[in-house]
Design a protein around this motif. Structure first.
Motif, PDB file in Angstrom:
ATOM      1  N   ASN A  93    -119.696   9.936 -53.153  1.00 49.12           N
ATOM      2  CA  ASN A  93    -119.496  11.265 -52.564  1.00 49.12           C
ATOM      3  C   ASN A  93    -119.402  12.341 -53.638  1.00 49.12           C
ATOM      4  O   ASN A  93    -119.939  13.430 -53.477  1.00 49.12           O
ATOM      5  CB  ASN A  93    -118.243  11.289 -51.689  1.00 49.12           C
ATOM      6  CG  ASN A  93    -118.511  10.787 -50.305  1.00 49.12           C
ATOM      7  OD1 ASN A  93    -119.632  10.810 -49.827  1.00 49.12           O
ATOM      8  ND2 ASN A  93    -117.471  10.315 -49.646  1.00 49.12           N
ATOM      9  N   GLY A  94    -118.726  12.035 -54.727  1.00 47.51           N
ATOM     10  CA  GLY A  94    -118.658  12.989 -55.834  1.00 47.51           C
ATOM     11  C   GLY A  94    -120.034  13.258 -56.431  1.00 47.51           C
ATOM     12  O   GLY A  94    -120.378  14.396 -56.761  1.00 47.51           O
ATOM     13  N   GLY A  95    -120.827  12.200 -56.572  1.00 46.10           N
ATOM     14  CA  GLY A  95    -122.196  12.360 -57.058  1.00 46.10           C
ATOM     15  C   GLY A  95    -123.043  13.199 -56.125  1.00 46.10           C
ATOM     16  O   GLY A  95    -123.841  14.031 -56.566  1.00 46.10           O
ATOM     17  N   GLN A 104    -113.742   1.668 -51.577  1.00 41.49           N
ATOM     18  CA  GLN A 104    -113.350   3.071 -51.483  1.00 41.49           C
ATOM     19  C   GLN A 104    -113.566   3.799 -52.798  1.00 41.49           C
ATOM     20  O   GLN A 104    -113.865   4.991 -52.807  1.00 41.49           O
ATOM     21  CB  GLN A 104    -111.912   3.179 -51.009  1.00 41.49           C
ATOM     22  CG  GLN A 104    -111.765   2.783 -49.561  1.00 41.49           C
ATOM     23  CD  GLN A 104    -110.362   2.976 -49.053  1.00 41.49           C
ATOM     24  OE1 GLN A 104    -109.434   3.250 -49.804  1.00 41.49           O
ATOM     25  NE2 GLN A 104    -110.209   2.819 -47.742  1.00 41.49           N
ATOM     26  N   TRP A 105    -113.434   3.094 -53.921  1.00 40.42           N
ATOM     27  CA  TRP A 105    -113.764   3.696 -55.209  1.00 40.42           C
ATOM     28  C   TRP A 105    -115.252   4.037 -55.256  1.00 40.42           C
ATOM     29  O   TRP A 105    -115.639   5.112 -55.707  1.00 40.42           O
ATOM     30  CB  TRP A 105    -113.415   2.749 -56.359  1.00 40.42           C
ATOM     31  CG  TRP A 105    -112.028   2.890 -56.846  1.00 40.42           C
ATOM     32  CD1 TRP A 105    -110.999   2.029 -56.626  1.00 40.42           C
ATOM     33  CD2 TRP A 105    -111.493   3.965 -57.632  1.00 40.42           C
ATOM     34  NE1 TRP A 105    -109.862   2.494 -57.226  1.00 40.42           N
ATOM     35  CE2 TRP A 105    -110.139   3.682 -57.850  1.00 40.42           C
ATOM     36  CE3 TRP A 105    -112.030   5.128 -58.148  1.00 40.42           C
ATOM     37  CZ2 TRP A 105    -109.318   4.528 -58.585  1.00 40.42           C
ATOM     38  CZ3 TRP A 105    -111.202   5.971 -58.882  1.00 40.42           C
ATOM     39  CH2 TRP A 105    -109.868   5.662 -59.093  1.00 40.42           C
ATOM     40  N   ALA A 106    -116.083   3.109 -54.797  1.00 39.07           N
ATOM     41  CA  ALA A 106    -117.530   3.349 -54.781  1.00 39.07           C
ATOM     42  C   ALA A 106    -117.861   4.525 -53.865  1.00 39.07           C
ATOM     43  O   ALA A 106    -118.701   5.372 -54.197  1.00 39.07           O
ATOM     44  CB  ALA A 106    -118.272   2.097 -54.336  1.00 39.07           C
ATOM     45  N   ALA A 110    -108.729  11.328 -53.063  1.00 39.89           N
ATOM     46  CA  ALA A 110    -108.022  11.821 -54.248  1.00 39.89           C
ATOM     47  C   ALA A 110    -106.536  12.024 -53.941  1.00 39.89           C
ATOM     48  O   ALA A 110    -105.682  11.770 -54.788  1.00 39.89           O
ATOM     49  CB  ALA A 110    -108.652  13.112 -54.736  1.00 39.89           C
ATOM     50  N   GLY A 111    -106.232  12.475 -52.740  1.00 34.51           N
ATOM     51  CA  GLY A 111    -104.831  12.613 -52.337  1.00 34.51           C
ATOM     52  C   GLY A 111    -104.120  11.280 -52.288  1.00 34.51           C
ATOM     53  O   GLY A 111    -102.950  11.170 -52.677  1.00 34.51           O
ATOM     54  N   ARG A 112    -104.822  10.251 -51.818  1.00 33.18           N
ATOM     55  CA  ARG A 112    -104.220   8.914 -51.807  1.00 33.18           C
ATOM     56  C   ARG A 112    -103.994   8.411 -53.225  1.00 33.18           C
ATOM     57  O   ARG A 112    -103.010   7.716 -53.489  1.00 33.18           O
ATOM     58  CB  ARG A 112    -105.114   7.946 -51.040  1.00 33.18           C
ATOM     59  CG  ARG A 112    -105.074   8.193 -49.543  1.00 33.18           C
ATOM     60  CD  ARG A 112    -105.951   7.255 -48.778  1.00 33.18           C
ATOM     61  NE  ARG A 112    -105.594   5.868 -49.046  1.00 33.18           N
ATOM     62  CZ  ARG A 112    -106.348   4.846 -48.671  1.00 33.18           C
ATOM     63  NH1 ARG A 112    -107.477   5.055 -48.036  1.00 33.18           N
ATOM     64  NH2 ARG A 112    -105.967   3.617 -48.940  1.00 33.18           N
ATOM     65  N   LEU A 113    -104.898   8.763 -54.149  1.00 32.61           N
ATOM     66  CA  LEU A 113    -104.709   8.354 -55.541  1.00 32.61           C
ATOM     67  C   LEU A 113    -103.510   9.054 -56.166  1.00 32.61           C
ATOM     68  O   LEU A 113    -102.784   8.458 -56.956  1.00 32.61           O
ATOM     69  CB  LEU A 113    -105.965   8.676 -56.351  1.00 32.61           C
ATOM     70  CG  LEU A 113    -107.123   7.712 -56.204  1.00 32.61           C
ATOM     71  CD1 LEU A 113    -108.344   8.222 -56.950  1.00 32.61           C
ATOM     72  CD2 LEU A 113    -106.733   6.338 -56.703  1.00 32.61           C
ATOM     73  N   ARG A 114    -103.312  10.324 -55.837  1.00 26.34           N
ATOM     74  CA  ARG A 114    -102.170  11.061 -56.375  1.00 26.34           C
ATOM     75  C   ARG A 114    -100.847  10.487 -55.900  1.00 26.34           C
ATOM     76  O   ARG A 114     -99.839  10.579 -56.599  1.00 26.34           O
ATOM     77  CB  ARG A 114    -102.255  12.533 -55.977  1.00 26.34           C
ATOM     78  CG  ARG A 114    -103.117  13.316 -56.896  1.00 26.34           C
ATOM     79  CD  ARG A 114    -102.904  14.796 -56.727  1.00 26.34           C
ATOM     80  NE  ARG A 114    -104.204  15.414 -56.947  1.00 26.34           N
ATOM     81  CZ  ARG A 114    -104.836  16.164 -56.101  1.00 26.34           C
ATOM     82  NH1 ARG A 114    -104.297  16.459 -54.945  1.00 26.34           N
ATOM     83  NH2 ARG A 114    -106.008  16.667 -56.380  1.00 26.34           N
ATOM     84  N   PHE A 154    -114.457  16.567 -47.879  1.00 23.29           N
ATOM     85  CA  PHE A 154    -113.252  16.172 -47.160  1.00 23.29           C
ATOM     86  C   PHE A 154    -112.844  14.740 -47.508  1.00 23.29           C
ATOM     87  O   PHE A 154    -111.669  14.464 -47.787  1.00 23.29           O
ATOM     88  CB  PHE A 154    -113.461  16.316 -45.649  1.00 23.29           C
ATOM     89  CG  PHE A 154    -112.297  15.834 -44.851  1.00 23.29           C
ATOM     90  CD1 PHE A 154    -111.134  16.582 -44.766  1.00 23.29           C
ATOM     91  CD2 PHE A 154    -112.347  14.619 -44.173  1.00 23.29           C
ATOM     92  CE1 PHE A 154    -110.046  16.130 -44.039  1.00 23.29           C
ATOM     93  CE2 PHE A 154    -111.268  14.166 -43.440  1.00 23.29           C
ATOM     94  CZ  PHE A 154    -110.117  14.923 -43.376  1.00 23.29           C
ATOM     95  N   CYS A 155    -113.804  13.815 -47.502  1.00 20.22           N
ATOM     96  CA  CYS A 155    -113.488  12.417 -47.818  1.00 20.22           C
ATOM     97  C   CYS A 155    -113.037  12.259 -49.260  1.00 20.22           C
ATOM     98  O   CYS A 155    -112.098  11.501 -49.542  1.00 20.22           O
ATOM     99  CB  CYS A 155    -114.704  11.533 -47.545  1.00 20.22           C
ATOM    100  SG  CYS A 155    -115.069  11.366 -45.800  1.00 20.22           S
TER     101      CYS A 155
END
Length: 103
Positions: A52-54, A45-47, A32-36, A26-27
């Motif tokens: 989270n992706g990892g 927030q990048w970290a 990713a939506g904010r990046l789009r 979810f996070c």
């Protein structure tokens, strides 16, 4: 008593790992939506997005291909997270002067 210990130190951490997987997805999707949209994200927030992706990738790969490793790693990590949060909570209570009998 043995069933209770098994639940607390094996089953409960695995349930919490599944719940955090949902929270991580979810996070990551929200960021990713904010990046789009073209928003700029701070380094923290990048970290958070990368970690989270990892977590999601590690969770899925170990769950699909190495189920025994998945159980060991995530039950151990869950127990450590429970212990750390318990100690941190006690520290914060002591630092702020709260006592357990005032709850």
């Amino acid at each position: 008593m043995l069933k209770l210990m098994e639940f607390l130190f094996h089953t409960l951490p695995l349930l919490l790992a599944w719940l955090y997987l949902l929270a991580a997805v979810f996070c990551a999707a929200a960021l990713a939506g904010r990046l789009r949209k073209g928003e700029r994200l701070p380094a923290g927030q990048w970290a958070f997005l990368i970690l989270n992706g990892g977590y999601v990738l590690f969770f899925l790969i170990t769950r699909l291909f190495f189920p025994d490793l998945w159980e060991r790693v995530f039950s151990g990590a869950g127990v450590l997270a429970i212990l750390i949060s318990f100690v941190w909570s006690r520290y914060e209570d002591r630092r702020s002067g709260r006592r357990w009998w005032n709850w």
